[in-house]
Design a protein around this motif. Structure first.
Motif, mmCIF file in Angstrom:
data_model
loop_
_atom_site.group_PDB
_atom_site.id
_atom_site.type_symbol
_atom_site.label_atom_id
_atom_site.label_comp_id
_atom_site.label_asym_id
_atom_site.label_seq_id
_atom_site.Cartn_x
_atom_site.Cartn_y
_atom_site.Cartn_z
ATOM 1 N N CYS A 58 0.514 -1.066 0.385
ATOM 2 C CA CYS A 58 0.359 0.182 0.093
ATOM 3 C C CYS A 58 1.043 1.419 -0.124
ATOM 4 N N MET A 59 2.145 0.755 0.707
ATOM 5 C CA MET A 59 3.240 2.510 0.855
ATOM 6 C C MET A 59 3.905 2.742 -0.834
ATOM 7 N N GLY A 60 3.121 1.102 -2.115
ATOM 8 C CA GLY A 60 3.729 2.084 -3.119
ATOM 9 C C GLY A 60 2.739 3.332 -3.697
ATOM 10 N N CYS A 61 1.835 3.656 -3.213
ATOM 11 C CA CYS A 61 0.903 4.409 -3.572
ATOM 12 C C CYS A 61 1.107 6.091 -2.415
ATOM 13 N N HIS A 62 0.562 5.364 -1.549
ATOM 14 C CA HIS A 62 -0.286 5.700 0.009
ATOM 15 C C HIS A 62 1.375 6.380 1.079
ATOM 16 N N THR A 63 1.078 7.036 1.068
ATOM 17 C CA THR A 63 2.252 7.446 2.622
ATOM 18 C C THR A 63 1.528 6.982 3.662
ATOM 19 N N TYR A 71 0.926 9.318 -4.412
ATOM 20 C CA TYR A 71 0.344 9.506 -5.382
ATOM 21 C C TYR A 71 -0.905 9.499 -4.777
ATOM 22 N N ALA A 72 -1.327 8.857 -3.208
ATOM 23 C CA ALA A 72 -2.695 8.628 -3.055
ATOM 24 C C ALA A 72 -2.130 9.318 -1.359
ATOM 25 N N PRO A 73 -3.583 9.508 -0.884
ATOM 26 C CA PRO A 73 -3.772 10.590 0.255
ATOM 27 C C PRO A 73 -2.961 9.478 1.320
ATOM 28 N N GLU A 74 -2.634 10.474 2.272
ATOM 29 C CA GLU A 74 -1.424 10.108 3.648
ATOM 30 C C GLU A 74 -2.232 9.372 4.697
ATOM 31 N N LEU A 75 -2.027 8.312 5.202
ATOM 32 C CA LEU A 75 -3.015 7.688 6.379
ATOM 33 C C LEU A 75 -3.173 8.108 7.391
ATOM 34 N N THR A 76 -1.752 8.868 7.633
ATOM 35 C CA THR A 76 -0.873 8.033 9.503
ATOM 36 C C THR A 76 -2.744 8.665 10.744
ATOM 37 N N LYS A 77 -3.302 9.956 9.511
ATOM 38 C CA LYS A 77 -4.191 10.411 11.125
ATOM 39 C C LYS A 77 -6.148 9.790 9.968
ATOM 40 N N ASP A 126 -9.452 -5.230 11.119
ATOM 41 C CA ASP A 126 -7.570 -5.543 10.914
ATOM 42 C C ASP A 126 -7.216 -3.909 10.495
ATOM 43 N N ILE A 127 -7.137 -3.516 9.391
ATOM 44 C CA ILE A 127 -6.339 -2.067 8.795
ATOM 45 C C ILE A 127 -6.834 -1.067 9.631
ATOM 46 N N VAL A 128 -8.017 -1.222 9.678
ATOM 47 C CA VAL A 128 -9.041 -0.926 11.146
ATOM 48 C C VAL A 128 -8.463 -0.461 12.106
ATOM 49 N N ALA A 129 -7.388 -1.339 12.615
ATOM 50 C CA ALA A 129 -6.985 -1.302 14.036
ATOM 51 C C ALA A 129 -5.742 -0.959 13.361
ATOM 52 N N PHE A 130 -4.725 -1.085 12.116
ATOM 53 C CA PHE A 130 -3.485 -1.135 12.768
ATOM 54 C C PHE A 130 -3.569 0.185 11.839
ATOM 55 N N PHE A 131 -4.617 1.136 11.385
ATOM 56 C CA PHE A 131 -4.909 2.787 11.004
ATOM 57 C C PHE A 131 -5.160 3.035 12.856
ATOM 58 N N THR A 132 -6.198 2.568 13.662
ATOM 59 C CA THR A 132 -6.046 3.280 14.347
ATOM 60 C C THR A 132 -4.738 3.282 15.464
ATOM 61 N N TRP A 133 -4.343 2.151 15.333
ATOM 62 C CA TRP A 133 -2.842 2.298 16.387
ATOM 63 C C TRP A 133 -2.043 2.928 15.802
ATOM 64 N N VAL A 134 -1.443 3.292 14.509
ATOM 65 C CA VAL A 134 -0.995 4.126 14.280
ATOM 66 C C VAL A 134 -1.095 5.387 14.508
ATOM 67 N N GLY A 135 -2.339 6.070 14.374
ATOM 68 C CA GLY A 135 -2.650 7.573 14.549
ATOM 69 C C GLY A 135 -2.503 7.751 16.199
ATOM 70 N N GLU A 136 -1.682 7.064 16.978
ATOM 71 C CA GLU A 136 -1.945 7.349 18.067
ATOM 72 C C GLU A 136 -0.140 7.377 18.325
ATOM 73 N N TYR B 242 10.130 12.809 12.135
ATOM 74 C CA TYR B 242 8.572 12.570 12.276
ATOM 75 C C TYR B 242 7.945 11.239 11.918
ATOM 76 N N THR B 243 8.723 10.037 12.316
ATOM 77 C CA THR B 243 8.328 8.691 12.254
ATOM 78 C C THR B 243 8.141 7.738 13.543
ATOM 79 N N GLY B 244 8.496 8.461 14.859
ATOM 80 C CA GLY B 244 8.409 7.807 15.810
ATOM 81 C C GLY B 244 9.467 7.531 16.833
ATOM 82 N N ALA B 245 10.445 8.009 16.235
ATOM 83 C CA ALA B 245 12.035 8.568 16.662
ATOM 84 C C ALA B 245 11.938 9.861 18.335
ATOM 85 N N PRO B 246 12.600 9.605 18.607
ATOM 86 C CA PRO B 246 12.196 10.887 20.044
ATOM 87 C C PRO B 246 13.456 11.991 20.029
#
Ligand code: HEM
Ligand code: HEM
Ligand code: FE2
Lengths: 243, 443
Positions: A58-63, A71-77, A126-136, B242-246
């Motif tokens: 997925c990282m081949g389109c998104h950040t 190429y595709a929206p940033e998905l951290t948040k 699963d993917i939603v759980a992953f995104f939720t975790w990344v967002g924090e 900005y990738t999670g490091a201190p």
């Protein structure tokens, strides 16, 4: 003037010093990762979601965390602006949600019609759980709030119990609301639906919602394949939206 | 050319040309996708085309470095390559691994980490392959008559590059962890050990082309690679903001990476100074042009454009936007693509005995490719800066912003066409030289 052997000493010495400093900082950083990334919340679902993310590149389109392709929206948040239901609906068939626009791959694993409702739901969860975790994860403030902000940003809607939206079927307040607003809450892609029942008659709305392209071929409103009770519930709700 | 076994370098360079051409085709697929013409989406979606584009890039560069090493190491060591047979085995297996990996990307088989998409089983093959390569070089140097600084720096650079591939083979369930070590490969390669390789190849070329005394050139080589490591190792921190490091990485990465351009500036000044000082009037002016061009363009692409987004105050806005793509293109082109093309331009007459030092084809190849790349960088810069202001700073919708940039993607494709024309001419010139032969061996 500097001799060659002095230059060599400079090279070897500098490299050694910096390498040692780098290793020490790395040790400290690794020790802080569990805390900064809330590792205790990394459930098996999060890990499976991570595998879906990497296995399909997925990282081949998104950040994600600003890393990947542009190429595709940033998905951290992404979970701040989309509800899990919206994501489930979107991943079923991304092109349907954004007809005629930049394309995302359609993955069968998210489509109940391909792998069955249970399997599709598990993958989406699963993917939603992953995104939720990344967002924090603590990312030192990335992504920054727009400081010249004018355009309102998309946001997942927190429905206030007293609002008109509270009466809407869940499908409406999670999926339709990604593009439409009611009472000022929701997305800006399609027109606000306040008072829609006074503008459009019921038969038209039925036709429109069950197959927008049959009414207007080039519309960007997606054909969400609604039918049966879901459709009726939404139509009943829309009928209450009078001026 | 002095030794028969050096001929193998030509085959590595020929493979380079082919893979480079293929890389550009995938570049066009990406460019057209960005213009909104994603007609290939069902067969080659963007992520496939991108992984193929960047992996072919890395593979052809490694192939080029290997070719350069197979030419330089026997020359500097004063003997034939330790084992030509091993070199051939290594050659075919490397190409096989590269091709299998790239084909796999078209069937959703990969590891989904940018630049390190090669799946695990193939990683092991790469390791074995590179070990064979290094063993061959090591034995050649070991048994050789002399151990020159240039050869040692080149060998050390290649060895470190191989070692640093290993942290990238680990994957972690925690992406913060994963990303931390991904940069040990990606950053410590291009802003660390690859610069060593670059310094060594530049030194070799400058010694041959300018006739400046080896002692002086090699002294400066140490100073420059010293600066590289002094800034580049802790400079890795510019990927940890900005990738999670201190938070202390904002300070450490900011300060040290801001010094990284000095190494590239040093490289540029050094190449120009040596060329002016050199008494020798080597007939291969084109090789000198590519050599100096490499040193200068790497300063612009890596040093200047790298600096432009390396401070944390800037990077918080530009992180993961097309600004990064702008820098990535010019940096790879200036530092490593031009380096390999310089090496090829130098060795072709030496290997084939044909002295095609003049002519419009190689000259236009140089100018068209460079002007094309500068224009491509400009197109990426416009898209990148616009994206930062519209999406990141004003909060506009991602897709809306991207759609408004499609016209600039058209500019990108135009510039890329100019660039590609230059590369086509370069390849044509490569073919015009024909194969290497033994008659040119110097006694
Ligand atoms: C020849 C040397 C260089 C090459 C080939 C190169 C190439 C690249 C590439 C391909 C990326 C994208 C990496 C990814 O996202 O996976 C990148 C990122 C970056 N580079 Fe370089 N680079 C070079 C030198 C430099 C230097 C000297 C600096 C600083 C002065 C620099 C600063 C940066 C920064 C700050 C980023 C991160 C951008 C972001 O946050 O998205 N680079 N570089
Ligand atoms: C035909 C000419 C080319 C075109 C049209 C082209 C186009 C592109 C595009 C559209 C991307 C994807 C950016 C994104 O994620 O949206 C990309 C990535 C990349 N290309 Fe090219 N490219 C070309 C030639 C080259 C050359 C000659 C090099 C190396 C010297 C190169 C190195 C890269 C790198 C390193 C990346 C990854 C950048 C990053 O992750 O920041 N490309 N290219
Ligand atoms: Fe870097």
């Amino acid at each position: 003037m500097l001799t060659k052997s002095a230059a060599k000493t400079f090279f070897l010495g500098g490299t050694a010093l910096c390498s040692i400093a780098f290793v020490l900082l790395t040790m400290d950083t690794l020790a802080q990762f569990p805390d900064r990334s809330n590792q205790e919340n990394m459930t098996p679902a999060v890990v499976r979601g991570n595998h879906i993310w990497t296995k399909n590149n997925c990282m081949g389109c998104h950040t994600l965390m600003g890393e990947g392709a542009y190429y595709a929206p940033e998905l951290t948040k992404v979970m701040d602006r989309r509800s899990p239901e919206w994501i489930a609906e979107f991943l079923k068939d991304p092109e349907r949600m954004y007809p005629g626009r930049r394309k995302m791959v359609k993955y069968d694993m998210f489509d109940p019609a391909e792998v069955g409702a249970e399997e599709a739901k598990k993958n989406v969860d699963d993917i939603v759980a992953f995104f939720t975790w990344v967002g924090e994860i603590d990312l030192n403030g990335f992504p920054a709030e727009p400081d010249l902000a004018q355009a309102p940003r998309a946001q997942a809607v927190d429905v206030a119990p007293s609002s008109n939206l509270a009466k809407a079927p869940v499908y409406f307040s999670t999926v339709c609301i990604g593009c439409h607003s009611v009472g000022g809450q929701g997305g800006q892609v399609g027109p606000a639906l306040d008072g829609v029942a006074s503008r459009l008659d019921a038969e038209f709305m039925r036709k429109w919602i069950s197959d927008p392209q049959s009414v207007k071929a080039d519309t960007t409103m997606p054909d969400l394949g609604l039918e049966g009770d879901d459709l009726e519930a939404i139509l009943d709700y829309l009928a209450t939206l009078k001026e | 050319m002095q030794y028969k076994s050096q001929k193998i370098a030509w085959y590595f360079f020929a493979a380079c040309m082919g893979l480079f051409g293929l890389q550009l085709i995938y570049g066009f697929i990406l460019g057209f996708d960005r213009m909104g013409y994603d007609v290939l989406h069902d067969w080659i979606p963007f992520n496939t085309a991108r992984a193929t584009h960047t992996n072919l890039l890395v593979v052809w560069m490694l192939t080029g470095f290997m070719g350069a090493a197979y030419y330089i190491i026997p020359q500097e060591s004063g003997r034939e390559l330790w084992s030509t047979r091993l070199a051939w085995i290594q050659y075919y297996s490397l190409l096989l691994v590269g091709v299998v990996a790239v084909v796999g990307y078209h069937f959703n088989i990969w590891e989904g980490r940018k630049f390190l998409e090669i799946p695990r089983p193939l990683d092991y093959l790469v390791v074995v392959n590179v070990l064979a390569f290094l063993l061959n070089l090591f034995m050649t140097i070991w048994k050789g008559k002399n151990k020159s600084t240039t050869a040692m720096v080149l060998f050390f650079g290649l060895l470190m590059a191989a070692l640093l591939y290993l942290p990238g083979m680990y994957t972690f369930d925690n992406i913060v962890h994963d990303s931390y070590f991904r940069w040990w490969v990606v950053h410590l390669w291009v802003e660390g050990v690859w610069e060593l390789i670059m310094g060594a190849i530049l030194s070799f070329l400058l010694i041959k082309l300018t006739g400046v005394d080896r002692e002086i050139i090699e002294k400066w080589l140490y100073i420059i690679v010293g600066f590289t490591f002094l800034s580049g190792i802790l400079g890795t921190g510019h990927h940890y903001y900005y990738t999670g490091a201190p938070g202390y990485w904002l300070m450490v990465g900011g300060i040290f990476s801001a010094l990284e351009p000095l190494a590239f500036l040093g490289m540029a000044l050094y190449a120009i100074a040596m060329a002016r000082r050199g008494g020798r009037n080597h007939p291969n002016k084109l090789a000198l042009m590519w050599t100096i061009g490499c040193a200068v363009m790497s300063f612009v692409g890596a040093g200047f454009l790298g600096f432009a987004h390396t401070l944390p105050q800037v990077n918080i806005w530009t992180h993961g936007t097309l600004v990064t793509a702008m820098h990535g293109h010019m940096a790879f082109w200036g530092a490593y693509a031009m380096l390999i093309l310089a090496m090829i331009t130098y060795v072709l007459p030496e290997m084939t005995g044909r002295k095609l030092f003049k002519g419009w084809v190689p000259e236009w190849a140089f100018w068209l490719s460079n002007i094309g790349m500068i224009a491509m960088t400009g197109a990426f810069a416009v898209m990148g800066v616009a994206q930062v202001y519209m999406e990141r700073k004003s909060g506009m919708d991602f897709l809306e912003v991207q759609e408004s940039l499609e016209v600039h993607a058209f500019g990108l494709v135009l510039a890329a066409s100019l660039f590609t024309l230059g590369i086509v001419l370069f390849i044509r010139n490569f073919c015009a030289y024909g194969r290497p032969n033994d008659e040119v061996l110097e006694a």
